[in-house]
Design a protein around this motif. Sequence first.
Motif, mmCIF file in Angstrom:
data_model
loop_
_atom_site.group_PDB
_atom_site.id
_atom_site.type_symbol
_atom_site.label_atom_id
_atom_site.label_comp_id
_atom_site.label_asym_id
_atom_site.label_seq_id
_atom_site.Cartn_x
_atom_site.Cartn_y
_atom_site.Cartn_z
ATOM 1 N N ASN C 126 0.871 -1.342 -0.143
ATOM 2 C CA ASN C 126 -0.016 -0.002 0.048
ATOM 3 C C ASN C 126 0.976 1.121 -0.052
ATOM 4 O O ASN C 126 1.660 1.301 1.079
ATOM 5 N N GLY C 128 0.178 4.352 0.416
ATOM 6 C CA GLY C 128 0.038 5.032 1.609
ATOM 7 C C GLY C 128 0.391 4.643 2.772
ATOM 8 O O GLY C 128 1.350 5.296 3.680
ATOM 9 N N LEU C 129 0.361 3.220 3.143
ATOM 10 C CA LEU C 129 1.190 2.821 4.262
ATOM 11 C C LEU C 129 2.597 3.101 4.095
ATOM 12 O O LEU C 129 3.391 2.865 4.998
ATOM 13 N N TRP C 131 4.051 5.504 2.708
ATOM 14 C CA TRP C 131 4.453 6.764 3.439
ATOM 15 C C TRP C 131 4.372 6.770 4.879
ATOM 16 O O TRP C 131 5.230 7.380 5.656
ATOM 17 N N VAL C 132 3.269 6.536 5.451
ATOM 18 C CA VAL C 132 3.114 6.387 6.889
ATOM 19 C C VAL C 132 4.295 5.620 7.651
ATOM 20 O O VAL C 132 4.853 6.232 8.344
ATOM 21 N N MET C 133 4.939 4.676 6.998
ATOM 22 C CA MET C 133 6.192 3.960 7.629
ATOM 23 C C MET C 133 7.352 4.872 7.365
ATOM 24 O O MET C 133 8.258 4.972 8.325
ATOM 25 N N GLU C 135 7.384 8.005 7.444
ATOM 26 C CA GLU C 135 7.264 9.086 8.230
ATOM 27 C C GLU C 135 7.610 8.630 9.825
ATOM 28 O O GLU C 135 8.480 9.096 10.522
ATOM 29 N N ALA C 136 7.145 7.233 9.971
ATOM 30 C CA ALA C 136 7.389 6.683 11.185
ATOM 31 C C ALA C 136 8.913 6.417 11.456
ATOM 32 O O ALA C 136 9.748 6.615 12.394
ATOM 33 N N LEU C 172 3.537 12.785 0.531
ATOM 34 C CA LEU C 172 2.130 12.377 0.740
ATOM 35 C C LEU C 172 1.202 13.228 -0.415
ATOM 36 O O LEU C 172 0.171 12.505 -0.647
ATOM 37 N N THR C 175 1.242 11.372 -3.088
ATOM 38 C CA THR C 175 0.703 9.957 -3.108
ATOM 39 C C THR C 175 -0.914 10.102 -3.154
ATOM 40 O O THR C 175 -1.406 9.407 -3.760
#
Lengths: 222, 319, 483, 676
Positions: C126, C128-129, C131-133, C135-136, C172, C175
């Motif tokens: 994913n 989006g995921l 991107w989340v990871m 950022e994390a 993001l 994305t």
Amino acid sequence: MNAVIPLSAQLINLFASVILLLAFAMLAQRRVLKLIDLFALQGFTLFLSTLVVAVKTGQSHLYYSAALTLTLKAFLLPWILHRLVRRLHVKGEVEPLINIPTTMLIGIALVMISFNVALPISELSSSIARGTLGIALAVVMLAFLMMITRRKAVTQVVGFLSMENGLFLAATSATYGMPMVVELGIALDVLVGVIILGVFFFQIRDQFDSLDIHHMERLKDN
Amino acid sequence: MTFSLSGFLGQLFAIVLALALAPLLTGWVNQCRAWLQNRGAPPLLQPYYMLHKLFHKDVVLAHGASSLFRAAPFVIFGCMVLACAIIPSLSTDLPFAPAADALALVGVFGLARVFIALAGMDIGTSFGTLGGRREMLVGFLAEPALLIVIFTVALIVQSTSVATIVETLAHRDFIIYPSLAFAGVAFTMVSLAENARVPVDNPATHLELTMIHEAMILEYSGRHLALIEWAASLKLYAYSCLGLALFFPWGIAERDNFLALLAAIPLLLLKLGIGGFLLALIETINAKMRIFRAPEFLGTAFLLAVLGMLVKLLLENRV
Amino acid sequence: MDLFILMLAIPLVSGALLTVAGERAWAPNLNVLASLGTFLAAAGLTVEIVANGPRFAFGEQFFIDSLNVFFVALTAFVGLTTSIFSGPYMANEAAHGRLTKPRLRLYKSMYQFFMFTMLAALTTNNLGLLWVMMEAATLTTVLLVSLYRTPASLEAAWKYFILCGVGIAQALFGTILLYFAAERVLGHSGTALLWTHLVEVKGQLEPAIMVLAFIFLLVGYGTKVGLAPLHNWLPDAHAEGPTPVSAVLSGLLLNVALYAILRVKVLADGAIPDNFAGNLMMGFGLFTLLLAAFFLSRQKDVKRMFAYSSIEHMGLITFAFGMGGAVANFAGLLHMTMHSLTKSAIFFAVGHATQKTGTQIMADIRGLMKINPLIGWGLMLGTLAILGMPPFGVFASEFMILTHAMKHHAWATPILLLALGVAFAAIFGKVQPMVFGETEAKRLPHAPAITPVFVHLGLVLMLGLWIPPYLTRWFHEAARMLG
Amino acid sequence: MPGLLPIDTLLIVACAWLAIGAAGLVAPRNTRFIARTLFPLGALVGIVAGLVALGSLGSPAQTAVLAIGLPDLPFHLRLDNLSAVFVLLLGIVSAGISIYAAGYFRHPGQGGQGTAPGVLCVEYHLFLASMLMVLLADDAYAFMVAWETMALSSFFLVTTDHRHAAIRQAGYLYLLIAHVGAIAILLSFGVMTGGVGGSGDYTFAGMRAQELSPFWGSVAFLLALFGFGAKAGLLPVHVWLPEAHPAAPSPVSALMSGVMLKTAIYGLLRVSFDLVGMTLWWWGVVALAIGLLTALFGVFYATVQSDMKRLLAYSSIENIGLIAVGIGLTLIFHAYAMEALAALALTAVLYHCLAHAGFKSLLFLCTGSVLHATKERSLGKLGGLIGPMPWVAWLALAGVIAGAGLPPLSGFVSEWLLLQGFLFSPGLPHPWLNMVVPVAAAIVALVAALAGFAMVKFYGIIFLGQMREPALKDAHDAGPWERLGLVWLGGLTLLLGVLPGTIILRIDAATQQLLGKGLADRVAENGWWMLAPISPERASYEPLLFLAFIVATLLFGRWLVRRLYHGRVRRSPAWDCGYHFQGPRAQDTAEGFSQPIRRIFEPMFRMERHFPTLRDKEPYYSVKVEDHFWYWLYLPVARAAAWVSTLITHLQGGRIAVYLMYSFVTLILLLLVARP
């Protein structure tokens, strides 16, 4: 185009415009606390526009999104920032690197660029609020500009969060929201980020006796 | 290449003749010079007497003398004998001639020079090193000039073998080669320098500041000195013969021509006599130069030689 | 148990465990053990993927194919060696009083979380995921960079946070645009951000949107890769963080960011004609390479210099992927591997060297060969390897990149060579006096872990001379997937 | 072993060298084991390599493909005649050096300073193996790997004594220039594969098959000339050589100067005559001109050096210049399809490679022995060493005579061949080439004569005269191992000098391979003792007769003199001109000896001189000669790079707002400009 624009779309466009306006206001704002207030207001407007999209499309996860926006961006983050500013005794004045009128002029140019860039895409959009993408881009750009022109750490963070607002606007209004798991992740990241930043502010103040970022210009090569 | 007996005998004869004639040539030049300078001449055979005397004497070696110092006179002498053996003086029928062509001949002289310069440096007196340095200075300018002279001639003849050069040049119709004129002048200048003659050096001097050759052999005595003096005579003889072979090759006998060989001997004596006289004349009318004029002198020789070659390439290639 | 879940669970669980109990005596061992477990799981997963082909996990949210399993294996491996290295290193730091126990705890837990985020970012399907990871991963490393809490490290962390935060915000936006484009094809469903679905319809994605999306994604993730002129955070963060962090930043995080760009590039290539994405990447790559090369000669701090070297190599890799095609992609993947292994080995050696000499200023570091021949040789050989000297593997990949460039983009060759030459002169001129010469040294309370340095260099040497056939097949497979 | 092809044997040789090197790590501090066991073993392996190469000369090329390398480009190896000549050189010369090294590295603290003997052993044998691989490589990747490994291992050898800053700088300069050169070589290979749209086939066979346009062919040649020239020491990329050679331990200097420089010549020959597939006449002119300049430059600077190894290093530059002249001449003849003459010039090139490898290694090893015995490198502090060190001194004499290009030793043969080649250049069918090229012969002659000057200086000041320092009295001669190595190389020099016919018959296979024509027929026609490349009437040289004649005269003369007169010798002090304070200091110093050269060719040098004045309390004279190229080329380049760097570092000014702006501007620019 003679077709009647539905109310929801009108509302979304309205809210988007308000967000853009608020972005400008933030760019012009000199006082830190006022800036945070404006940010909270922007978050609230964002919540409203998300709510409209949710109602219009009936997607359940957009409601969660809207709720998340409300709690996080309209209340929680501004509250945290407020507390920080008070606890850290940040001076009220925000001293911009470039004077306000020039910043505004650049801001106008940015909006024009953003609209211009977004125009061909907006026309492809099937969503009810096709213009919002350009506005979202402009908000992102203005936030970017704010980050560049301000010299306080706190204002940079506000700019950063305002940029997230712009992104969120793009995500909800233009595309009816991202998949839920992504949005949750984004929200979590933002929250954790702000918390980490909060810790950071204290450390920065301990080390530099100020939150003015021009103290942090010692790592350089020239 | 066959080793005919007559050729071998002729070769041996040429070597013996060189050994015998070389001191005579030196004596002749000295005598001419004395006449020209209006002073009493030493006997014509004075060089022989001197060699005999030196051979009789004990060798006095400096304390620091090394084995190289003692070996050098023999090496130098050997080099000069070899040079004389391969330069056609009487006949071109020389079995040793293929051992070294004109380029290798320059190498032989170079080898001798290196040894004498090293020998000069061996004792470690100020004169020895000074002489060695100056000798090499003269050498590095003279050697290329000589090489280019030979080159020019070789370009005309299409050979670097001295015997072939003589044969070809002697057989050719008399054509005026401007390049040969340049080469001849350059060769003369080089010969003066190489044989430690005025204006580059003065074989008769022992004035420290001007010495080159004498400075190097200052420490030699007895048989070593005799060999070196003899080698110097041989060098003069070799250069003279080379000059004659390159520029006046007429009269040198060719292969299997015994009569011509007999005729060649008086002709050689005559040519050497004239050459020796001219050398004495040059030495008389010139003055010894400052040592730093020597590079200019030799540089001129080098330039003339190159000019000769260019003239050859420019004018005569078209012929 | 599923190896994939195991691989993600081990760092997550042990990270949480270390947050709670990171001050115990066994905590450093747990850190190594967890990394070992992660590595074993990753290795097993690799074997499985190579044998059975791609697979999904958690529905379609995670997807492991030969491209990312390669990164996973590399990440887990360098993660393991770095954790081995960081044991004695951190103990020495603590002994010198630079770190307190809570910080050590923070380090270990964040290290594991960081590993988790990277592995998750690599394996997620994913975008989006992803991107989340990413950022994390930024957030965890921000904490790691600021571990010393010195003014310099805070400043570095702040710059890192802001610049990468802004960068990633742009990613993001990219994305979102991508989603916007995908939605038009795939409809408004949960699948519009799944790469496996996107790649099937990449030809139908709207070019105009994809151009914008790719620009935003490139600038966004490119900030994290360290592409010039977005690289400014990178030298600061590398220089001021603890050395193990520099090692994983350089060796792994940059790779992961580049991996994200690669995934997107595959989509962009499908949608946009005229090799738009590739040209953009080539331009960025060359610019970065050239700029970084000239930065090198002015450096005084050893870690900062090697940070610029990382920028330089990221530029080169970006250029390679920008050229595209099987050979260049292969070379790019190979170069990523080589760079990760070599650069982390260098940072290991540098870490010990700075501890021994008590300074990061190169002019003050002398005679490493005398202090400890193994560290000296490690740094020397590592430096030569990273400079592209054969027989080390970096040369193999540089050779392939250069030859490919000569064949297809001859105009770029002089720039590449100029940059490589300048970099060579700069880095080698600085490292050589550090390694050679005379010096005084102090003893460290904990013996340094040299093994990781030489394990890495040994691998790099081996790959320079001989790439095992299965590795070749695997690389080829991955390169083919990149188009 | 029957069935074992030469190329396999050579691969085993390379592996054996690597194994010997690795064995050094077993006991890295055990000098005795390493010096007495491993280095002689390495020498033995070298002899095997030499013999195998000698045996394979004349046989068809053999190829092999190894399982290592890149996936699409495994290591291709090929042993053809050109390689074999250079492998022969490598094997035979390195054997002598390895034997010598067995003795040289005996002293703890000497030679092995800073680097453990075991590590040295690894580096040394890696160096040998990589040179062998360079010669065998048959694709660009294998070549580059071997080439750079060679540079790297020799770099470590150069910086063996890395405690001195000067040595470190020398090593840095060396590796940097080597790397820049390698980049050029790689580019050249790239061009030869066809460049853009080419085959992309990086095997040498692929390059041979590629048809290039004259423009790209020229580009490939010039790049190769630059790249290999950087390794060989051609102007203007020679500056590393006089720094690196003195810095290295003597066996390493010998190996670098004697063998490694020749690998660059090998590469240049390989590219120019084998790979690029065409020859334009002006390539030859370029090579000729650069060669002449290099030779002149090298010999001028050699004469004015005061450090014995620097002197030899500059002399190497000179010799490489001469080799380049030969290559240039070959190219010119080859371009006009005058293959017989090209063969003559190419033979001169190959012969000079062999000759120079022998005598320069010999001389470097001699300086090593001198260094061991006296701990002195400066000529101004040596002198009179022929007394305590007769072995070294007499063997050095052989090297000096060969180095000066004098008969009957090796250096003369190649110079003779080269000059013979020049004699034919007026036959060139080109209006001005046939006039200008012969003039180059004049410069070659000048160079040869000046080389004599430099060599006399080298020898005379080190070995002859009085000892300039009292400590020199304790100097000792070389040990048995060192002697053996020196004798080996001295013998090589002599053999190459007196048996040119025999040797040319062997190496002619390489000439034939490259040009399709050789000298072998002529040489075989006239007998092995005579060298007459065209015909005996044209030119001939019989060194054996030559030597025999001189030796016979020498012995006969000595016998006769003793027989007729006597052999009495008396010793006395040297003549002092009546001035009793003549000490060793009255001799010429190194600077004094070369003063005429400095004076005559003043514009060639960049000199800093200090003259004493009347008022000086401690008057002294000093002269420092520097290379113009530093100031004309290297410093400007370095300054330009530094300027660019300074400019660029302004980008990293420390202000986060500015950094954000970069990102911002990049984004906006891309959004506005980037369109597919």
